[in-house]
Write a protein that holds these residues in place. Sequence first.
Motif, PDB file in Angstrom:
ATOM      1  N   TYR A  18     -12.812   5.159   9.317  1.00 21.33           N
ATOM      2  CA  TYR A  18     -12.881   4.405   8.005  1.00 21.33           C
ATOM      3  C   TYR A  18     -11.196   4.139   7.381  1.00 21.33           C
ATOM      4  CZ  TYR A  18     -17.838   5.306   7.780  1.00 21.33           C
ATOM      5  OH  TYR A  18     -19.219   5.460   7.846  1.00 21.33           O
ATOM      6  N   TRP A  19     -10.477   5.166   7.804  1.00 18.50           N
ATOM      7  CA  TRP A  19      -8.994   4.876   7.178  1.00 18.50           C
ATOM      8  C   TRP A  19      -8.255   3.846   8.210  1.00 18.50           C
ATOM      9  CZ3 TRP A  19      -5.639   7.144   3.670  1.00 18.50           C
ATOM     10  CH2 TRP A  19      -4.576   6.803   3.917  1.00 18.50           C
ATOM     11  N   GLU A  20      -8.647   3.554   9.167  1.00 18.39           N
ATOM     12  CA  GLU A  20      -8.057   2.966  10.297  1.00 18.39           C
ATOM     13  C   GLU A  20      -8.440   1.528   9.807  1.00 18.39           C
ATOM     14  OE1 GLU A  20      -8.190   4.342  14.126  1.00 18.39           O
ATOM     15  OE2 GLU A  20      -7.302   6.192  13.651  1.00 18.39           O
ATOM     16  N   ILE A  21      -9.666   1.308   9.738  1.00 22.30           N
ATOM     17  CA  ILE A  21     -10.308   0.056   9.388  1.00 22.30           C
ATOM     18  C   ILE A  21      -9.754  -0.616   8.100  1.00 22.30           C
ATOM     19  CG2 ILE A  21     -12.406  -1.170   8.499  1.00 22.30           C
ATOM     20  CD1 ILE A  21     -13.903   0.702  10.777  1.00 22.30           C
ATOM     21  N   ALA A  22      -9.707   0.351   6.887  1.00 20.41           N
ATOM     22  CA  ALA A  22      -9.138  -0.003   5.807  1.00 20.41           C
ATOM     23  C   ALA A  22      -7.554  -0.492   5.954  1.00 20.41           C
ATOM     24  CB  ALA A  22      -9.404   0.880   4.778  1.00 20.41           C
ATOM     25  N   GLU A  23      -6.898   0.534   6.710  1.00 24.78           N
ATOM     26  CA  GLU A  23      -5.470   0.187   7.058  1.00 24.78           C
ATOM     27  C   GLU A  23      -5.237  -1.095   7.626  1.00 24.78           C
ATOM     28  OE1 GLU A  23      -1.896   3.164   8.321  1.00 24.78           O
ATOM     29  OE2 GLU A  23      -3.329   2.820   9.817  1.00 24.78           O
ATOM     30  N   THR A  24      -5.949  -1.397   8.529  1.00 19.96           N
ATOM     31  CA  THR A  24      -5.834  -2.535   9.404  1.00 19.96           C
ATOM     32  C   THR A  24      -5.979  -3.890   8.623  1.00 19.96           C
ATOM     33  OG1 THR A  24      -6.714  -1.452  11.454  1.00 19.96           O
ATOM     34  CG2 THR A  24      -6.530  -3.888  11.329  1.00 19.96           C
ATOM     35  N   HIS A  25      -6.931  -3.692   7.731  1.00 16.84           N
ATOM     36  CA  HIS A  25      -7.150  -5.009   6.923  1.00 16.84           C
ATOM     37  C   HIS A  25      -6.170  -5.180   5.897  1.00 16.84           C
ATOM     38  CE1 HIS A  25     -11.280  -6.098   7.855  1.00 16.84           C
ATOM     39  NE2 HIS A  25     -11.516  -4.951   7.964  1.00 16.84           N
ATOM     40  N   LEU A  26      -5.491  -4.004   5.632  1.00 16.47           N
ATOM     41  CA  LEU A  26      -4.321  -4.094   4.593  1.00 16.47           C
ATOM     42  C   LEU A  26      -3.000  -4.665   5.001  1.00 16.47           C
ATOM     43  CD1 LEU A  26      -5.283  -0.745   2.412  1.00 16.47           C
ATOM     44  CD2 LEU A  26      -5.211  -2.936   1.517  1.00 16.47           C
ATOM     45  N   LYS A  27      -2.693  -4.122   6.500  1.00 15.73           N
ATOM     46  CA  LYS A  27      -1.780  -4.655   6.939  1.00 15.73           C
ATOM     47  C   LYS A  27      -1.857  -6.027   7.465  1.00 15.73           C
ATOM     48  CE  LYS A  27      -0.280  -0.272   9.064  1.00 15.73           C
ATOM     49  NZ  LYS A  27      -0.207   0.522  10.424  1.00 15.73           N
ATOM     50  N   ASN A  28      -2.976  -6.480   7.776  1.00 13.40           N
ATOM     51  CA  ASN A  28      -3.049  -7.797   8.037  1.00 13.40           C
ATOM     52  C   ASN A  28      -2.867  -8.861   6.790  1.00 13.40           C
ATOM     53  OD1 ASN A  28      -3.661  -7.664  10.628  1.00 13.40           O
ATOM     54  ND2 ASN A  28      -6.128  -7.322  10.201  1.00 13.40           N
ATOM     55  N   ALA A  29      -3.215  -8.110   5.648  1.00 20.71           N
ATOM     56  CA  ALA A  29      -3.167  -8.977   4.199  1.00 20.71           C
ATOM     57  C   ALA A  29      -1.411  -8.933   3.987  1.00 20.71           C
ATOM     58  CB  ALA A  29      -3.954  -8.205   3.431  1.00 20.71           C
ATOM     59  N   LEU A  30      -1.002  -7.841   4.223  1.00 22.59           N
ATOM     60  CA  LEU A  30       0.389  -7.696   3.955  1.00 22.59           C
ATOM     61  C   LEU A  30       1.368  -8.553   4.825  1.00 22.59           C
ATOM     62  CD1 LEU A  30       0.696  -3.834   3.686  1.00 22.59           C
ATOM     63  CD2 LEU A  30       1.553  -5.648   1.679  1.00 22.59           C
ATOM     64  N   GLY A  31       0.929  -8.796   5.828  1.00 24.36           N
ATOM     65  CA  GLY A  31       1.715  -9.808   6.717  1.00 24.36           C
ATOM     66  C   GLY A  31       3.201  -9.210   7.130  1.00 24.36           C
ATOM     67  N   ASN A  32       4.299  -9.723   6.604  1.00 26.86           N
ATOM     68  CA  ASN A  32       5.598  -9.341   6.829  1.00 26.86           C
ATOM     69  C   ASN A  32       6.238  -8.626   5.539  1.00 26.86           C
ATOM     70  OD1 ASN A  32       5.965 -10.221   9.388  1.00 26.86           O
ATOM     71  ND2 ASN A  32       6.726 -12.393   8.667  1.00 26.86           N
ATOM     72  N   ALA A  33       5.171  -8.516   4.408  1.00 23.64           N
ATOM     73  CA  ALA A  33       5.886  -7.962   3.261  1.00 23.64           C
ATOM     74  C   ALA A  33       5.659  -6.449   3.408  1.00 23.64           C
ATOM     75  CB  ALA A  33       4.602  -8.378   1.923  1.00 23.64           C
ATOM     76  N   GLU A  34       6.574  -5.615   2.342  1.00 22.86           N
ATOM     77  CA  GLU A  34       6.407  -4.417   2.685  1.00 22.86           C
ATOM     78  C   GLU A  34       5.675  -3.468   1.762  1.00 22.86           C
ATOM     79  OE1 GLU A  34      10.486  -2.755   2.794  1.00 22.86           O
ATOM     80  OE2 GLU A  34      10.567  -3.347   5.252  1.00 22.86           O
ATOM     81  N   ILE A  35       5.364  -4.485   0.326  1.00 23.35           N
ATOM     82  CA  ILE A  35       4.742  -3.690  -0.747  1.00 23.35           C
ATOM     83  C   ILE A  35       3.702  -4.737  -1.190  1.00 23.35           C
ATOM     84  CG2 ILE A  35       4.940  -3.343  -3.183  1.00 23.35           C
ATOM     85  CD1 ILE A  35       7.956  -3.074  -2.597  1.00 23.35           C
ATOM     86  N   GLY A  36       2.438  -4.138  -1.377  1.00 24.84           N
ATOM     87  CA  GLY A  36       1.008  -4.890  -1.743  1.00 24.84           C
ATOM     88  C   GLY A  36       0.759  -4.439  -3.089  1.00 24.84           C
ATOM     89  N   THR A  37       0.364  -5.478  -3.881  1.00 26.99           N
ATOM     90  CA  THR A  37       0.069  -4.881  -5.232  1.00 26.99           C
ATOM     91  C   THR A  37      -1.515  -5.386  -5.560  1.00 26.99           C
ATOM     92  OG1 THR A  37       0.718  -7.218  -6.126  1.00 26.99           O
ATOM     93  CG2 THR A  37       2.292  -5.607  -6.219  1.00 26.99           C
ATOM     94  N   VAL A  38      -2.076  -4.564  -6.518  1.00 22.45           N
ATOM     95  CA  VAL A  38      -3.428  -4.806  -6.855  1.00 22.45           C
ATOM     96  C   VAL A  38      -3.321  -5.280  -8.194  1.00 22.45           C
ATOM     97  CG1 VAL A  38      -5.839  -4.160  -7.039  1.00 22.45           C
ATOM     98  CG2 VAL A  38      -4.505  -3.629  -4.811  1.00 22.45           C
ATOM     99  N   HIS A  39      -3.714  -6.077  -8.685  1.00 22.31           N
ATOM    100  CA  HIS A  39      -3.477  -6.631 -10.256  1.00 22.31           C
ATOM    101  C   HIS A  39      -2.324  -6.400 -10.891  1.00 22.31           C
ATOM    102  CE1 HIS A  39      -7.797  -7.065 -10.191  1.00 22.31           C
ATOM    103  NE2 HIS A  39      -8.004  -5.719  -9.896  1.00 22.31           N
ATOM    104  N   GLY A  40      -1.220  -6.754 -10.018  1.00 20.17           N
ATOM    105  CA  GLY A  40       0.124  -6.647 -10.367  1.00 20.17           C
ATOM    106  C   GLY A  40       0.880  -5.309 -10.293  1.00 20.17           C
ATOM    107  N   VAL A  41       0.150  -4.138 -10.009  1.00 18.11           N
ATOM    108  CA  VAL A  41       0.354  -2.912  -9.918  1.00 18.11           C
ATOM    109  C   VAL A  41       0.770  -2.410  -8.418  1.00 18.11           C
ATOM    110  CG1 VAL A  41      -0.017  -0.411 -10.166  1.00 18.11           C
ATOM    111  CG2 VAL A  41      -0.749  -2.111 -11.779  1.00 18.11           C
ATOM    112  N   GLU A  42       1.922  -1.736  -7.852  1.00 14.09           N
ATOM    113  CA  GLU A  42       2.136  -1.426  -6.340  1.00 14.09           C
ATOM    114  C   GLU A  42       1.112  -0.707  -6.107  1.00 14.09           C
ATOM    115  OE1 GLU A  42       6.045  -0.020  -6.079  1.00 14.09           O
ATOM    116  OE2 GLU A  42       6.999  -1.818  -6.492  1.00 14.09           O
ATOM    117  N   ALA A  43       0.278  -0.980  -5.126  1.00 10.01           N
ATOM    118  CA  ALA A  43      -0.750  -0.244  -4.418  1.00 10.01           C
ATOM    119  C   ALA A  43      -0.410   0.149  -2.879  1.00 10.01           C
ATOM    120  CB  ALA A  43      -2.025  -1.057  -4.532  1.00 10.01           C
TER     121      ALA A  43
END
Length: 118
Positions: A36-61
Amino acid sequence: MTSPTIPPAVELPAEIAPYVEVLRVIEERRQKLNEYWEIAETHLKNALGNAEIGTVHGVEAVYWRHVKGKTTTDYKRLRLDHPEVIPLLQSYAKVGNPSRRFTLANAAAATKPKSASP
């Protein structure tokens, strides 16, 4: 350098045996959680693209930072290209402190009681 003597196997008390099964169940769940971790991590990495930081509702997640590659020496090639340095390399070798690794034995073998010989 000599290897430490390995003591013989010890029969665990009956009241301790259920902990083996507890660890097996936990290990099975841990493997599923890792999937499950790997699945979620893959989705998040795909959403991040080249960015290093992903936020949720403006908060670093999440962070997916670039890390400098590890530098190592190719000792195999060094030994082939410069065999004369082998004694020098051995004089600089460092050996870490010995430790013990805890693992579960084969589930089928550990759960079946030994039958008496006829």
